[in-house]
Design a protein around this motif. Sequence first.
Motif, PDB file in Angstrom:
ATOM      1  N   VAL A   1       3.139 -18.464 -12.179  1.00  8.41           N
ATOM      2  CA  VAL A   1       3.521 -17.729 -11.211  1.00  8.41           C
ATOM      3  C   VAL A   1       2.660 -17.258 -10.460  1.00  8.41           C
ATOM      4  N   VAL A   2       3.605 -17.155  -9.095  1.00  4.83           N
ATOM      5  CA  VAL A   2       2.914 -17.141  -7.730  1.00  4.83           C
ATOM      6  C   VAL A   2       3.370 -15.072  -7.264  1.00  4.83           C
ATOM      7  N   GLY A   3       3.948 -14.425  -7.960  1.00  2.82           N
ATOM      8  CA  GLY A   3       4.417 -13.071  -7.351  1.00  2.82           C
ATOM      9  C   GLY A   3       4.991 -12.219  -8.021  1.00  2.82           C
ATOM     10  N   CYS A   4       5.489 -10.893  -7.291  1.00  2.00           N
ATOM     11  CA  CYS A   4       6.318  -9.812  -8.446  1.00  2.00           C
ATOM     12  C   CYS A   4       7.281  -9.148  -7.572  1.00  2.00           C
ATOM     13  N   VAL A   5       8.332  -9.357  -7.449  1.00  2.00           N
ATOM     14  CA  VAL A   5       9.400  -8.306  -7.165  1.00  2.00           C
ATOM     15  C   VAL A   5       9.484  -7.126  -7.600  1.00  2.00           C
ATOM     16  N   TYR A   6       9.316  -5.902  -7.431  1.00  2.00           N
ATOM     17  CA  TYR A   6       9.815  -4.545  -7.493  1.00  2.00           C
ATOM     18  C   TYR A   6      10.719  -3.827  -7.260  1.00  2.00           C
ATOM     19  N   LEU A   7      11.766  -3.678  -7.948  1.00  2.00           N
ATOM     20  CA  LEU A   7      13.453  -2.842  -7.547  1.00  2.00           C
ATOM     21  C   LEU A   7      13.073  -1.545  -8.435  1.00  2.00           C
ATOM     22  N   LYS A   8      13.164  -0.550  -7.063  1.00  2.00           N
ATOM     23  CA  LYS A   8      13.247   1.141  -7.254  1.00  2.00           C
ATOM     24  C   LYS A   8      13.840   1.704  -6.587  1.00  2.00           C
ATOM     25  N   PRO A   9      14.718   3.006  -7.384  1.00  2.00           N
ATOM     26  CA  PRO A   9      15.054   3.656  -6.801  1.00  2.00           C
ATOM     27  C   PRO A   9      15.673   3.692  -5.040  1.00  2.00           C
ATOM     28  N   ALA A  10      16.365   4.426  -4.338  1.00  2.00           N
ATOM     29  CA  ALA A  10      16.067   4.845  -3.133  1.00  2.00           C
ATOM     30  C   ALA A  10      16.819   5.957  -3.043  1.00  2.00           C
ATOM     31  N   ARG A  11      16.596   7.357  -2.372  1.00  2.00           N
ATOM     32  CA  ARG A  11      17.609   8.044  -2.408  1.00  2.00           C
ATOM     33  C   ARG A  11      18.931   7.969  -2.097  1.00  2.00           C
ATOM     34  N   ASP A  12      19.702   7.102  -1.850  1.00  2.00           N
ATOM     35  CA  ASP A  12      20.809   7.767  -1.694  1.00  2.00           C
ATOM     36  C   ASP A  12      21.372   6.774  -2.942  1.00  2.00           C
TER      37      ASP A  12
ATOM     38  N   ALA B   1       0.804  -1.112   0.050  1.00  2.00           N
ATOM     39  CA  ALA B   1       0.065  -0.340   0.328  1.00  2.00           C
ATOM     40  C   ALA B   1       0.904   1.069  -0.400  1.00  2.00           C
ATOM     41  N   GLU B   2       1.886   1.115   0.753  1.00  2.00           N
ATOM     42  CA  GLU B   2       2.711   2.520   1.063  1.00  2.00           C
ATOM     43  C   GLU B   2       3.488   2.452  -0.419  1.00  2.00           C
ATOM     44  N   GLY B   3       4.308   1.717  -0.641  1.00  2.00           N
ATOM     45  CA  GLY B   3       5.388   1.486  -2.014  1.00  2.00           C
ATOM     46  C   GLY B   3       4.298   1.911  -3.420  1.00  2.00           C
ATOM     47  N   PHE B   4       3.043   1.939  -3.392  1.00  2.00           N
ATOM     48  CA  PHE B   4       2.324   1.947  -4.706  1.00  2.00           C
ATOM     49  C   PHE B   4       1.019   3.103  -3.911  1.00  2.00           C
ATOM     50  N   ASN B   5       1.046   3.944  -3.231  1.00  2.00           N
ATOM     51  CA  ASN B   5       0.277   5.060  -2.548  1.00  2.00           C
ATOM     52  C   ASN B   5      -0.957   4.491  -2.642  1.00  2.00           C
TER      53      ASN B   5
ATOM     54  N   THR C   1      23.691  -1.396   0.130  1.00  2.00           N
ATOM     55  CA  THR C   1      22.057  -0.992   1.027  1.00  2.00           C
ATOM     56  C   THR C   1      20.506  -1.465   0.585  1.00  2.00           C
ATOM     57  N   VAL C   2      20.266  -2.540   0.781  1.00  2.00           N
ATOM     58  CA  VAL C   2      19.195  -2.739  -0.110  1.00  2.00           C
ATOM     59  C   VAL C   2      17.815  -2.466   1.350  1.00  2.00           C
ATOM     60  N   ARG C   3      16.889  -1.815   0.499  1.00  2.00           N
ATOM     61  CA  ARG C   3      15.484  -1.732   1.763  1.00  2.00           C
ATOM     62  C   ARG C   3      14.552  -2.533   0.951  1.00  2.00           C
ATOM     63  N   TYR C   4      14.639  -3.130   2.105  1.00  2.00           N
ATOM     64  CA  TYR C   4      12.708  -3.843   1.490  1.00  2.00           C
ATOM     65  C   TYR C   4      11.450  -3.621   2.212  1.00  2.00           C
ATOM     66  N   ARG C   5      11.326  -2.870   1.755  1.00  2.00           N
ATOM     67  CA  ARG C   5       9.465  -2.221   2.199  1.00  2.00           C
ATOM     68  C   ARG C   5       8.695  -3.212   3.233  1.00  2.00           C
ATOM     69  N   ARG C   6       8.498  -3.118   4.034  1.00  2.00           N
ATOM     70  CA  ARG C   6       7.509  -3.871   4.675  1.00  2.00           C
ATOM     71  C   ARG C   6       6.551  -3.344   5.881  1.00  2.00           C
ATOM     72  N   GLY C   7       5.729  -2.446   5.521  1.00  2.00           N
ATOM     73  CA  GLY C   7       4.591  -1.197   6.122  1.00  2.00           C
ATOM     74  C   GLY C   7       5.910  -0.292   5.692  1.00  2.00           C
ATOM     75  N   PRO C   8       5.115   0.502   7.073  1.00  2.00           N
ATOM     76  CA  PRO C   8       5.697   2.179   7.187  1.00  2.00           C
ATOM     77  C   PRO C   8       6.996   2.176   7.320  1.00  2.00           C
TER      78      PRO C   8
ATOM     79  N   LEU D   1      23.493   4.033  -4.805  1.00  2.00           N
ATOM     80  CA  LEU D   1      23.588   2.593  -4.565  1.00  2.00           C
ATOM     81  C   LEU D   1      22.476   1.833  -3.725  1.00  2.00           C
ATOM     82  N   SER D   2      21.407   2.562  -3.438  1.00  2.00           N
ATOM     83  CA  SER D   2      20.932   1.751  -3.335  1.00  2.00           C
ATOM     84  C   SER D   2      19.784   1.520  -3.309  1.00  2.00           C
ATOM     85  N   VAL D   3      18.416   0.263  -2.808  1.00  2.00           N
ATOM     86  CA  VAL D   3      17.831   0.260  -3.820  1.00  2.00           C
ATOM     87  C   VAL D   3      16.543   0.093  -2.356  1.00  2.00           C
ATOM     88  N   GLN D   4      14.816   0.042  -3.024  1.00  2.00           N
ATOM     89  CA  GLN D   4      13.999  -0.391  -2.286  1.00  2.00           C
ATOM     90  C   GLN D   4      13.073  -1.075  -2.824  1.00  2.00           C
ATOM     91  N   VAL D   5      12.891  -1.813  -2.635  1.00  2.00           N
ATOM     92  CA  VAL D   5      12.299  -3.121  -3.263  1.00  2.00           C
ATOM     93  C   VAL D   5      11.031  -3.539  -2.325  1.00  2.00           C
TER      94      VAL D   5
END
Length: 160
Positions: free
Chosen positions: A97-108, A50-54, A145-152, A110-114
Amino acid sequence: MAIVPSGFPVPAVHRARGLRLELLGPRHNEADHAAWTSSIEHIRATPGIAEGFNGQWPPATGMTLAENLADLVSHAERSAHGVDLAYTVVDELADEVVGCVYLKPARDPLSVQVLSWVSAARAELDGPLTQIVGDWLLADWPFTTVRYRRGPVSVTLRPA
């Protein structure tokens, strides 16, 4: 800004623990559509989605196959241009197909938001998928750095 440095070869496929992650594109339309439309409430309740896709995805009323195809074309174009990346998750044994993974640029740099989701029928794969993706991104990608989005909050992973 590109998600990875120029010259880094983005993997088209990754296999681990019976799952195959492959760049999401139009060829996945029917299987992708079936996976997420059967699991809308489950996906919407997945921490981080919900947070990652507004709050806009997945749409509560679903999409037509044609609308889903347009979405997959958009994902493929963004992946091709390195804006962000989307991978479909396939159970190799069932070839499903059982799911999806999205990699988005993070602010820093060489960091990624997953973000990721699995279908309601395969909810037991959520934890293993998180581990597979985190390990893969830290081992084979240029991310520090890998930031895996888990809620807020995000779970931050760094190389050992």
